[in-house]
Design an enzyme around this catalytic site. Structure first.
Site, PDB file in Angstrom:
ATOM      1  N   LYS A  35      84.957  47.393  50.936  1.00 14.56           N
ATOM      2  CA  LYS A  35      84.234  46.438  50.090  1.00 14.56           C
ATOM      3  C   LYS A  35      83.364  45.443  50.853  1.00 14.56           C
ATOM      4  O   LYS A  35      83.717  44.958  51.909  1.00 14.56           O
ATOM      5  CB  LYS A  35      85.225  45.634  49.235  1.00 14.56           C
ATOM      6  CG  LYS A  35      86.058  46.466  48.310  1.00 14.56           C
ATOM      7  CD  LYS A  35      85.261  47.002  47.164  1.00 14.56           C
ATOM      8  CE  LYS A  35      85.152  45.969  46.079  1.00 14.56           C
ATOM      9  NZ  LYS A  35      84.426  46.496  44.924  1.00 14.56           N
ATOM     10  N   GLU A  69      78.317  35.478  42.782  1.00  9.81           N
ATOM     11  CA  GLU A  69      79.334  35.311  41.724  1.00  9.81           C
ATOM     12  C   GLU A  69      79.795  33.859  41.625  1.00  9.81           C
ATOM     13  O   GLU A  69      80.017  33.329  40.539  1.00  9.81           O
ATOM     14  CB  GLU A  69      80.520  36.247  41.980  1.00  9.81           C
ATOM     15  CG  GLU A  69      80.148  37.706  41.739  1.00  9.81           C
ATOM     16  CD  GLU A  69      81.223  38.693  42.174  1.00  9.81           C
ATOM     17  OE1 GLU A  69      82.324  38.258  42.598  1.00  9.81           O
ATOM     18  OE2 GLU A  69      80.964  39.904  42.108  1.00  9.81           O
ATOM     19  N   HIS A  89      67.057  44.234  27.367  1.00  8.47           N
ATOM     20  CA  HIS A  89      68.407  44.654  26.931  1.00  8.47           C
ATOM     21  C   HIS A  89      69.149  45.390  28.051  1.00  8.47           C
ATOM     22  O   HIS A  89      69.951  46.284  27.786  1.00  8.47           O
ATOM     23  CB  HIS A  89      68.341  45.543  25.692  1.00  8.47           C
ATOM     24  CG  HIS A  89      67.424  45.011  24.638  1.00  8.47           C
ATOM     25  ND1 HIS A  89      67.806  44.013  23.767  1.00  8.47           N
ATOM     26  CD2 HIS A  89      66.136  45.307  24.352  1.00  8.47           C
ATOM     27  CE1 HIS A  89      66.784  43.736  22.959  1.00  8.47           C
ATOM     28  NE2 HIS A  89      65.760  44.494  23.304  1.00  8.47           N
ATOM     29  N   SER A 136      87.119  42.431  51.059  1.00  6.27           N
ATOM     30  CA  SER A 136      88.340  42.462  50.262  1.00  6.27           C
ATOM     31  C   SER A 136      89.533  42.508  51.204  1.00  6.27           C
ATOM     32  O   SER A 136      89.468  43.129  52.272  1.00  6.27           O
ATOM     33  CB  SER A 136      88.321  43.702  49.367  1.00  6.27           C
ATOM     34  OG  SER A 136      89.643  44.058  49.014  1.00  6.27           O
TER      35      SER A 136
END
Ligand code: ARG
Length: 464
Positions: free
Chosen positions: A284, A291, A157, A278
């Site tokens: 970043k 992704e 979980h 970024s």
């Protein structure tokens, strides 16, 4: 402009709208190599059957090889008026060698031709996929080898559950990829029958040798039924299903990498070469590769549904609907292959942040099950032990403390069955090493599992 091979029956030119609508060459030109190999095998068989002369066969083979060379050099112009790769190559062959080219299509149809080409193409993609699966498994095993002693919070979980060796966690993915590999081997067993010589649907009156072409093209045998041969696309479906499961496994791995790399976790660092930045936030370094892999799964699942639906309720034998098989299959093969390759690179360059890991292991009562198991060893029933430990955790949460903050007296205030042994139970290393059941995370078991995985990896590649 070359004439359409089927123009005899027609008195009007094809509408240009229809030409654009029905062409498939923009996609199936990817099958040029299989098409040429299939035609060479077919010509050699026709020669053996006395349908083509030696001279005609030689000139066909020479012509096909020169076309292959031109395609590979980018010097071949595919014409959409000729619909597909098969008619483009055949028409060009006749243009180059004359009459003999017109005999090549004896005892075959585009229906068995495309089914043969596509089986060979998919078989090639699946072999590539097996190589890529083996490579990612090797990288996972290498990382696992470095991290048998690295303890991480095993989660359920997405909450701290029990500590595990990072190698054990990585080897879980190796198991998934082993299954993917064997699924492909299994798919290839069913795929590897040759439709060539089934002709349009009913077979042919010419004295052909289907065994010969099947063997020449690396098939185990000819397909047994000519109608099934030209209208079966199970192999394509299975291949996309295989790719879908691979993508699902990769997406789970990608998701974990994203979570472990996220600021709140910081368990791992990714290699600069496998991250992107970024355009606005200078600090970043994003896990875009993972992704994108996660994002591409949907497309492959979609392709599977598209293909299943395209085949649904199609009457025997060939129907043009089936031309719609190529885009989803080719795209799925490309996607799964590139995702395997890029994720292999990501895994290989992964660095572990031990500080963040040990800090995290101090949180979440990760050894609570060990406390309950300790009470069981002292004669308390598991349910009772579970309840006592649960009460301890609830009380510690209220106080903002954790299990290792407890003194022996405090332990004993929850159960008289606790003695000084409990204090060593809280170590995560001990927790891991006690899980020695088969398939468990104890480090000596994991080392053994690593050795087994290496051995199993060595035997791969023999049947795909
Ligand atoms: N281009 C077609 C396909 O990919 C193969 C040709 C068969 N066409 C036909 N009209 N029988 O399915």
């Amino acid at each position: 402009m070359k004439e359409k091979p089927w123009s005899g029956r027609f008195s009007k030119e094809t509408d240009s709208l229809v030409e654009r609508f029905s062409e498939s060459v923009s996609v199936d030109k990817r099958l040029y190599c299989e098409d040429i190999e299939g035609s060479i095998a077919h010509a050699q068989m026709l020669c053996r059957a006395g349908i083509l002369t030696e001279k005609e066969t030689e000139s066909i083979i020479e012509g096909l090889n020169s076309i292959r060379k031109d395609i590979e050099e980018g010097a071949f112009l595919f014409d959409q008026a000729l619909e597909d790769v098969h008619m483009n190559i055949e028409a060009e062959l006749t243009e180059r060698i004359g009459e003999a080219g017109k005999k090549l299509h004896t005892a075959r149809s585009r229906n068995d031709q495309v089914a043969t080409d596509f089986r060979m193409y998919v078989r090639g993609c699946l072999a590539e996929m097996c190589r890529a699966l083996k490579a990612i498994m090797e990288s996972l095993v290498e990382q696992a080898d470095r991290h048998v002693d690295t303890i991480v919070p095993g989660m359920t979980h997405l909450q701290h559950a029990q500590p595990v060796s990072l190698a054990h966690h990585l080897l879980a993915y190796v198991e998934m990829f082993f299954r993917d590999y064997s699924r492909i081997v299994d798919t290839v067993k069913r795929l590897n029958e040759s439709p060539l010589g089934s002709a349009a649907l009913a077979g042919t009156p010419h004295a052909i040798d289907r065994e010969m072409t099947a063997a020449a093209l690396g098939f185990d045998r000819p397909c047994r039924n000519s109608m099934d041969a030209v209208s079966d696309r199970d192999f394509a479906l299975e291949a996309v299903f295989d790719a879908s499961i691979i993508m699902m496994h990769l997406s789970r791995m990608a998701e974990e990498i994203i979570i472990w790399n996220s600021s709140p976790f910081s368990f791992i660092d990714l290699e600069d070469a496998f991250c992107t930045g970024s355009s606005i936030m200078p600090q970043k370094k994003n896990p875009d590769v993972a992704e994108l892999v996660r994002g591409k799964v949907g497309g492959v699942y979609g392709n599977l549904v598209a293909l299943m639906t395209m085949m649904k309720a199609l009457p025997l034998a060939y129907n043009r609907d089936m031309q719609e098989d190529k885009p989803p299959v080719i795209a799925s093969m490309d996607t799964a292959l590139s995702c395997l390759e890029v994720m292999r690179g990501l895994v290989a360059g992964l660095k572990v942040n031990s500080e963040a890991l040990s800090e995290s292991l101090n949180r979440g009562f990760i050894t609570a099950t060990d406390v309950a198991d300790y009470l069981v060893e002292k004669g308390v029933s598991f349910r009772e032990a579970h309840h006592i430990t649960g009460e301890m955790v609830a009380s510690l949460i209220r106080q903002g403390r954790t299990l290792s903050d407890l003194t022996l007296e405090e332990f004993r205030s929850f159960s008289a069955s606790f003695d000084e042994g409990i204090l060593s139970v809280l170590s995560v290393e001990r927790s891991v090493d006690r899980r020695r059941s088969f398939g468990g995370t104890a480090r000596d078991k994991v080392r053994k599992a690593l050795g087994d995985a290496r051995e199993r990896l060595e035997t791969l590649g023999k049947n795909c």
